[in-house]
Design a protein around this motif. Sequence first.
Motif, short mmCIF file in Angstrom:
data_model
loop_
_atom_site.label_atom_id
_atom_site.label_comp_id
_atom_site.label_asym_id
_atom_site.label_seq_id
_atom_site.Cartn_x
_atom_site.Cartn_y
_atom_site.Cartn_z
N HIS A 28 0.02 4.01 2.20
CA HIS A 28 0.03 2.80 2.61
C HIS A 28 1.30 1.94 2.59
N TYR A 30 2.59 -0.24 1.08
CA TYR A 30 3.34 -0.93 -0.19
C TYR A 30 3.70 0.24 -1.11
N ASP A 44 -1.93 0.30 7.75
CA ASP A 44 -2.85 -0.35 7.02
C ASP A 44 -3.98 0.06 6.80
N SER A 45 -4.90 -0.56 6.03
CA SER A 45 -6.25 -0.06 5.42
C SER A 45 -7.04 0.48 6.55
N PHE A 68 -9.86 2.27 -3.90
CA PHE A 68 -10.79 1.78 -2.77
C PHE A 68 -10.58 2.54 -1.63
N MET A 69 -9.10 2.78 -1.24
CA MET A 69 -8.79 3.41 0.02
C MET A 69 -8.93 4.79 0.20
N TYR A 117 -14.94 -7.51 2.66
CA TYR A 117 -13.39 -6.97 2.78
C TYR A 117 -13.37 -5.63 2.16
N ASN A 119 -11.47 -4.04 0.70
CA ASN A 119 -11.13 -3.86 -0.95
C ASN A 119 -12.01 -4.19 -2.06
N SER A 134 -8.05 -6.66 7.11
CA SER A 134 -7.57 -7.92 7.26
C SER A 134 -7.07 -7.78 8.96
N HIS A 180 -0.46 -11.44 -3.95
CA HIS A 180 -0.38 -12.44 -2.90
C HIS A 180 -0.49 -13.77 -3.42
N HIS A 203 0.61 -12.44 4.80
CA HIS A 203 -0.57 -11.52 4.67
C HIS A 203 -1.92 -12.79 4.64
N GLU A 205 -4.13 -12.76 2.72
CA GLU A 205 -4.43 -12.75 1.29
C GLU A 205 -3.65 -13.78 0.53
N SER A 219 -2.34 -8.56 9.21
CA SER A 219 -2.43 -7.53 8.36
C SER A 219 -0.96 -6.88 8.17
N THR A 220 -0.80 -5.84 7.21
CA THR A 220 0.57 -5.22 7.10
C THR A 220 0.94 -4.53 8.34
P1 13P Z 1 -3.82 -4.32 4.78
O1 13P Z 1 -5.38 -4.05 5.31
O2 13P Z 1 -3.05 -5.19 5.52
O3 13P Z 1 -2.94 -3.01 4.72
O4 13P Z 1 -3.97 -4.63 3.27
C1 13P Z 1 -4.35 -3.94 2.36
C2 13P Z 1 -4.17 -4.69 1.05
O5 13P Z 1 -4.47 -4.27 0.03
C3 13P Z 1 -3.35 -6.07 1.11
O6 13P Z 1 -2.99 -6.13 -0.24
#
Ligand code: 13P
Length: 317
Positions: A28, A30, A44-45, A68-69, A117, A119, A134, A180, A203, A205, A219-220
Amino acid sequence: MSTVDPGLDLFAEIDRLRRQRKALILAHYYQDPDIQDIADHLGDSLELAKRARDARDAEVILFCGVHFMAETAKIVNPGKIVVIPDLDAGCSLADACPADRLRAWKQTHPDHWVVMYINCSAATKAESDIICTSSNAEKIIRSVPEGRPILFGPDKNLGAFLIKKTGRPMDLWPGTCMVHETFSATKIAALKARHPDAKFIAHPECEDHVLRLADYVGSTSRLLEFVQKDAAGKFIVGTEMGILHTMKKAAPQKELIPVPYEDRSAACQGCNQCPHMKLNTLEKIYLALRDLQPRIEMPEDLRRRALLPLERMLAIS
Ligand code: 13P
Ligand code: SF4
């Protein structure tokens, strides 16, 4: 946990092991820069969930992200060994809505459609009608039959943003992202005044008073795309600062300013960094590839129930 010989060339060892293990490394945005650089795919996710689903030749998926990913990767591709560098890499949103509490909420709203979501845990997914991320949330909400009331969770900020975007009323679960929610609208407004040529991108969030200041919300991956394509030369980036690494590589001519945050705890060293994402390190990646541990496992019955709402999402994404 085993210790790693400090003299080891981790990059070379990870490369050797990924070939030996036939491992696909997903990361990811991040993650720390070094981890982003060794990944086979960044995303992104939603993109990472699709990469995991479509991984055919790999025998192992090493998921450099949060729990969770990696769990989602196992749900959509159960034939693979899925490993995560640190099993403790959680998420404040996933923690906010355990399955038993969602079940109780549903019982008091039996006619509602449950949109969750991504997450959240596999057990929480298994209680949901459809999942969103997102990047597809608006589309997913619009796919719910008109007139059907909606329960949305666990992110109340994303939920509030979606109510505004779609005009659909929804009952919101009170979860938030611990990263966030620290972004400071006052400091962002001051920064915007100091850099009138900069666009503020955020974002969903983020809290509503922060999103109101944004020139673009996404989203990212959408934020990354926006920085590359938009004519502006300067951006205040309203998300976890790990993404600045890939943004700088993708758009080296653009100036990027990390979002200022409110230091709400004395211990805060850098509140625009996700402490869960940052648990992953090159040492732990090396060990995960060497030992094929820690693995993501779950009972098959739970996996099947969590797969259904994910498949509904993937069918319309
Ligand atoms: P994305 O789906 O934008 O990658 O967001 C995941 C996430 O955990 C953002 O904090
Ligand atoms: Fe969860 Fe927030 Fe970290 Fe994303 S940044 S993984 S939402 S705690």
